[in-house]
Design an enzyme around this catalytic site. Structure first.
Site, mmCIF file in Angstrom:
data_model
loop_
_atom_site.group_PDB
_atom_site.id
_atom_site.type_symbol
_atom_site.label_atom_id
_atom_site.label_comp_id
_atom_site.label_asym_id
_atom_site.label_seq_id
_atom_site.Cartn_x
_atom_site.Cartn_y
_atom_site.Cartn_z
ATOM 1 C CG HIS A 376 -2.164 -0.779 1.061
ATOM 2 N ND1 HIS A 376 -3.293 -0.310 0.420
ATOM 3 C CD2 HIS A 376 -2.448 -2.044 1.437
ATOM 4 C CE1 HIS A 376 -4.226 -1.249 0.424
ATOM 5 N NE2 HIS A 376 -3.738 -2.308 1.027
ATOM 6 C CE LYS A 567 -6.393 13.844 -0.427
ATOM 7 N NZ LYS A 567 -6.622 12.633 -1.125
ATOM 8 N NE ARG A 568 -4.475 10.237 9.692
ATOM 9 C CZ ARG A 568 -4.166 9.315 10.579
ATOM 10 N NH1 ARG A 568 -4.810 8.176 10.620
ATOM 11 N NH2 ARG A 568 -3.246 9.531 11.492
ATOM 12 C CE LYS A 573 -2.797 10.814 2.622
ATOM 13 N NZ LYS A 573 -3.330 10.053 1.487
ATOM 14 C CB THR A 675 -10.353 4.943 -2.158
ATOM 15 O OG1 THR A 675 -10.140 5.248 -0.789
ATOM 16 C CG2 THR A 675 -9.618 3.676 -2.538
ATOM 17 C CE LYS A 679 -14.157 6.128 -0.428
ATOM 18 N NZ LYS A 679 -13.189 6.128 0.666
#
Length: 851
Positions: A376, A567-568, A573, A675, A679
């Site tokens: 992952h 998101k985290r 990110k 993901t 969505k």
């Protein structure tokens, strides 16, 4: 061009949420009142909304039980190959509404609750999220369980029943503060404890060599108590099982070591054993080598493998229980969700060799054919490497087995590449530099027959970079399985308006075959559809704006663009890049208040791991910028910034349908898949993103012109790494970037503490691995394109429809079908097990195609 459905066909659409029959409603009301009375021991005079939620949950669960028992009987009788999904995280969220949808009960329940004079939405809000995961990896596992049941696979999810899930995040004075998530304090109506299947798990001790082989002795025993949760497929009467283990001290735990006077102390000491399943480690993409974490990892695999072997031995086709393990890989497939359950490999070897007395080569062949491994992440700090000294203390026999696996593996490498010591070093399971460690990813690769990444780009990076030597040795072992999401939760449940609208246009079969969304391409120019899609989005925005005003006391302009980044919180990110854009927009408004400006509400949400200081600083920067922007009268309602507190599954279900613009802006080559991006796409948001993770495939499916793609590609990042990234060059060259950084550095956003963000700015200037400045200019230009298109609602909505039409590939049903056929050796089936009110004999005369 396809024609829209007739009125008669449209009337059929209500079955997407289930048909309302008078008998159904009466029966549900009766069940509700019975549970309120007998299960909760309350009447309507003293019942609270939470009591009403529990009464409804038990009523809905009643409809699951018959199907659940029947599904398990069916598997017992037909003996298919079983799939076991091992994951330390299952981020399930809430269960009630999802269950109603999958059983086709939603409309009938809505009607029953309405007739009882209660508010369904209020009851649904009473349910605690099952927050047994950190983010993407755990939520993916939850989507996969839904798809495995919907595709009729005999599948089981195995994990840990954490007493405390992912922490609740509070924002106090702009900082993240963690509070314990005591999600079980009111009880959990969806689980069933199974003390009769309690199993022993061993720790510590020593290894004794005897004539009969190695023996692991003098161990400390902890019991694993299973709790089962039903996982219903969509409208097919299949109900699979998620089994989560909870640690219990055995009755004699420590008591034998104490005399009578220390009895109380000894009983209190039972906590030590039970601490194993007390709390979820709140780290995402970061490895933290703590003894308790290793205990959790071994605890779940040791209990699970005993369960798998018991089930293998007792499964019958005829009367004889199985004694030979020859057919084990034909009947059992185990998927390791990342390296967390990697200890399953040496544990299965221990069972085969020490307990079942198989010879090493046979045991190893069976083990490799049983396991498959999903990777992952490519971030080096996230890869698990356990100190040999810790393994030796906690699991001495397993360390011996790992050494033996490594020896056989290295002998093979040495024979193939004589004298290549560097290759031996790179491919060893044991890392020798500094503290001796076991590389868990290497263990998973060597011990599995299939290894996959979770998006095309990620799988290629694994093959050509991270695990290159392994992939050159066994190229056939390495695969790609692009992640997916379940359309049941991420469209039907969270966005019923859009789900119904799509069903009216193309029929409802898309719910189980998301590829049918392609049919929407025939309607891209249809004025009615453009109007309806736009209306559904606006309704969702108004509803979410009201929620934000209630929760944050900030007046939101519902016609502004909802620009969302949830998101985290992690450097890779790049929430910081988003923040720099917010400040840039703010500066532009201040400089020229009368210039035309497309109003935006920027919403950022996510949790930072409690020990991740830089991520917490990023949250502090966002909240400080929000304070300044939201309170500046010059800005008015042109720009608002909200930090969404305590982002979790149930909040995602609210924000995603209301989003116009989805931010997926990680540095190319760092996000395995994502993901959330899928969505948002399914729910009619447009994506601004880098060519990273699954964004690449989203651009392939929808056409790159239908996404807002910016920034460096993987090759550009590699090139920049080679030549050396110098943040100062960008700072000096780009006036807007310089202005923004000077404001942060000078304390413009932290007047009481001008040096508050010094560590953050130092990071950006001196050691930013994720190259925020390098993509700044292109990101700002791309955001200008976004604003320009948003001013043309018709063209914006046409692009939205093209995106929704291209989402078919990103269903977890597709992902699981690929795992089933290409990794596990089973076939999805559309066989419908008869519901509990029909005789069950009929089912056994029909062939099962699932293995």
């Amino acid at each position: 061009m396809a024609t829209p459905l007739t009125d008669q066909e449209k009337r059929k659409q209500i079955s997407i949420r289930g048909i309302v029959g008078v008998e159904n409603v009466a029966e549900l009301k009766k069940g509700f009142n019975r549970h309120l009375h007998f299960t909760l021991v309350k009447d309507r005079n003293i019942a609270t909304p939470r009591d009403y939620y529990f009464a409804l949950a038990h009523t809905v669960r009643d409809h699951l039980v018959g199907r659940w028992i029947r599904t398990q009987q069916f598997y017992y009788e037909t003996d298919p190959k079983r799939v076991y999904y091992l994951s330390l995280e299952f981020y399930m969220g809430r269960t009630l509404q999802n269950t109603m949808i999958n059983l086709g009960l939603q409309n009938a329940c809505d009607e029953a609750i309405y007739q009882l004079g209660l508010d369904m939405e209020e009851l649904e809000e009473m349910e605690e999220d099952a927050g047994l995961g950190n983010g993407g990896l755990g939520r993916l596992a939850a989507c996969f369980l839904d798809s495995m049941a919907t595709l009729g696979l005999a599948a089981y999810g195995y994990g840990i029943r954490y007493e405390y899930g992912i922490f609740n995040q509070k924002i106090r004075d702009g900082w993240q503060v963690e509070e314990a998530d005591d999600w079980l304090r009111h009880g959990n109506p969806w689980e069933k404890a199974r003390p009769e299947y309690m199993l022993p798990v061993h720790f510590y001790g020593r290894v004794e060599e005897t004539r009969g082989g190695s023996k692991w002795v003098d161990t400390q025993v902890v019991l694993a108590m299973p709790y089962d949760t039903p996982i219903p497929g969509y409208m097919n009467n299949t109900v699979n099982t998620m089994r989560l283990w909870s640690a219990r001290a055995p009755n004699d735990f420590n008591l034998r070591d104490f005399n009578v006077g220390d009895y109380i102390e000894a009983v209190l000491d039972r906590n030590l054993a039970e601490n194993i399943t007390r709390v979820l480690y709140p780290n995402d993409n970061f490895f933290e080598g703590k003894e308790l974490r290793l205990k959790q990892e071994y605890f779940v695999v040791a209990a699970t493998l005993q369960d798998i072997i018991r089930r293998f031995k007792t499964s019958k086709r005829g009367d004889a229980a199985r004694t030979s393990f020859e057919s084990f890989p034909e009947k059992v497939a185990v998927q390791l969700n990342d390296t967390h359950p990697a200890m399953a490999i040496p544990e299965l070897m221990r069972i085969f060799v020490d307990i079942e007395k198989l010879d090493w080569d046979t045991a190893w062949d069976l083990t490799r054919r049983t396991f498959a491994y999903t990777n992952h992440t490519v971030l080096p700090e996230a890869l698990e490497r356990w100190p040999v000294a810790l393994l030796e203390k906690l699991l001495p026999r397993h360390l011996q087995i790992i050494y033996h696996i490594n020896q056989v593996h290295l002998d093979r490498i040495a024979a193939l590449f004589p004298k290549d010591m560097e290759k031996l070093r790179k491919m060893s399971l044991i890392e020798e530099d500094g503290c001796k460690r076991v590389n868990m990813a290497h263990l998973c690769i060597v011990g599995s027959h299939a290894v996959n990444g979770v998006a095309e780009i990620h799988s290629n990076i694994i093959k050509t970079d991270v695990f290159r030597d392994f992939s050159e040795l066994e190229p056939e072992k390495f695969q790609n399985k692009t992640n997916g999401i379940t359309p049941r939760r991420w469209l039907l449940l969270c966005n019923p308006g859009l789900a119904e609208l799509i069903a009216e246009v193309i029929g409802e079969d898309y719910v189980k075959d998301l590829g049918q969304l392609k049919k929407l391409n025939d309607f891209v120019d249809d004025a009615a559809l453009i109007r309806d899609v736009s209306r559904v989005k606006q309704d969702n925005k108004v509803k979410f704006a009201q929620y934000l005003e209630r929760e944050y006391r900030v007046k939101i302009n519902p016609s502004s663009m909802f620009d969302v980044h949830v998101k985290r919180i992690h450097e890779y990110k790049r929430q910081v890049l988003n923040c720099l854009h917010i400040i840039t927009m703010y500066n532009r408004i201040r400089m020229n208040p009368t210039a035309p400006f497309v109003p935006r509400t920027v919403i950022i949400g996510g949790k930072a791991a409690p020990g991740y200081h830089m991520a917490k600083m990023i949250i502090r920067l966002i909240t400080s910028v929000a304070d300044v922007v939201n309170n500046d009268p010059v800005v008015g309602n042109k720009l608002k910034v909200i930090f969404l507190e305590n982002y979790r599954v149930s909040l995602a279900e609210k924000v995603i349908p209301a989003t116009d613009l989805s931010e997926q802006i990680s540095t190319a080559g760092t996000e395995a898949s994502g993901t959330g991006n899928m969505k948002f796409m399914l729910n009619g948001a447009l994506t601004i993103g880098t060519m990273d993770g699954a964004n690449v495939e989203m651009a392939e499916e929808a056409g790159e012109e239908n996404l807002f793609i910016f920034g460096m590609r993987v090759a550009d990042v590699a090139e920049l790494d080679k030549s050396g990234y110098d943040a100062m060059l960008y700072y000096k060259r780009i006036p807007e970037l310089k202005h923004v950084m000077d404001q942060i550095t000078s304390g413009f956003f932290s007047p009481k503490n001008p040096d508050l963000f010094k560590e953050l700015t130092d990071m950006l200037f001196k050691f930013d691995r994720f190259k925020v400045f390098a993509d700044f200019e292109d990101y700002i230009k791309c955001q200008e394109k976004v604003s320009k298109l948003y001013q043309n609602p018709k063209e914006w909505t046409k692009m939205v429809i093209r995106n929704i039409a291209a989402t078919g590939k990103f269903s977890s049903d597709r992902t699981i079908t690929q795992y089933a056929t290409e990794v596990w050796g089973v076939k999805p089936t559309d066989l419908k097990i008869p519901p509990p009110n029909e005789p069950r004999e009929v089912q056994y005369h029909r062939p099962l195609s699932a293995g």
